[in-house]
Write a protein that holds these residues in place. Structure first.
Motif, short mmCIF file in Angstrom:
data_model
loop_
_atom_site.label_atom_id
_atom_site.label_comp_id
_atom_site.label_asym_id
_atom_site.label_seq_id
_atom_site.Cartn_x
_atom_site.Cartn_y
_atom_site.Cartn_z
N LEU A 12 25.20 16.14 17.63
CA LEU A 12 25.68 14.97 18.37
C LEU A 12 24.55 14.30 19.16
O LEU A 12 24.48 13.07 19.24
CB LEU A 12 26.83 15.37 19.30
N TYR A 16 23.62 10.39 18.59
CA TYR A 16 23.58 9.38 19.64
C TYR A 16 22.15 9.01 20.03
O TYR A 16 21.89 7.88 20.43
CB TYR A 16 24.37 9.85 20.86
N ALA A 27 24.71 4.05 23.79
CA ALA A 27 24.62 5.41 23.25
C ALA A 27 23.97 6.36 24.25
O ALA A 27 24.19 7.57 24.18
CB ALA A 27 23.84 5.41 21.93
N ASP A 30 26.64 8.10 25.96
CA ASP A 30 27.20 9.14 25.11
C ASP A 30 26.32 10.39 25.12
O ASP A 30 26.82 11.51 25.08
CB ASP A 30 27.39 8.63 23.69
N ARG A 33 27.19 12.26 28.17
CA ARG A 33 28.51 12.90 28.01
C ARG A 33 28.40 14.16 27.17
O ARG A 33 28.97 15.20 27.51
CB ARG A 33 29.49 11.94 27.32
N VAL A 34 27.65 14.09 26.06
CA VAL A 34 27.51 15.24 25.17
C VAL A 34 26.84 16.41 25.89
O VAL A 34 27.23 17.56 25.71
CB VAL A 34 26.73 14.86 23.88
N GLU A 41 35.55 19.89 23.65
CA GLU A 41 35.17 18.47 23.66
C GLU A 41 34.13 18.19 22.58
O GLU A 41 34.18 17.14 21.93
CB GLU A 41 34.62 18.08 25.03
N GLU A 45 34.56 15.51 19.55
CA GLU A 45 33.58 14.43 19.41
C GLU A 45 32.94 14.47 18.02
O GLU A 45 32.74 13.44 17.39
CB GLU A 45 32.52 14.55 20.50
N ASN A 49 33.29 11.62 14.90
CA ASN A 49 32.12 10.98 14.29
C ASN A 49 31.80 11.55 12.90
O ASN A 49 30.72 11.29 12.37
CB ASN A 49 30.91 11.13 15.22
#
Length: 52
Positions: A12, A16, A27, A30, A33-34, A41, A45, A49
């Motif tokens: 991920l 991103y 991004a 994101d 967030r990751v 989660e 996610e 994607n």
């Protein structure tokens, strides 16, 4: 952190990170967030994607 969780996080982050480097500034949010996601989660996610 288990190896599967770490692998999803890396995929991920790559996903991103590529988007951010390609001129998509949203991004970056994101990526943050990751970095802070728990295993559930991350799975959601990645599924969203189409990342396995």
């Amino acid at each position: 952190m288990n190896p599967e969780e770490e692998e999803l996080r890396e995929k991920l982050m790559d996903y991103y990170g590529t988007a951010a480097a390609s001129g998509m500034p949203a991004a970056v949010i994101d990526l943050v967030r990751v970095e802070n996601m728990d295993e559930e989660e991350l799975r959601k996610e990645a599924e969203k994607n189409h990342i396995k």
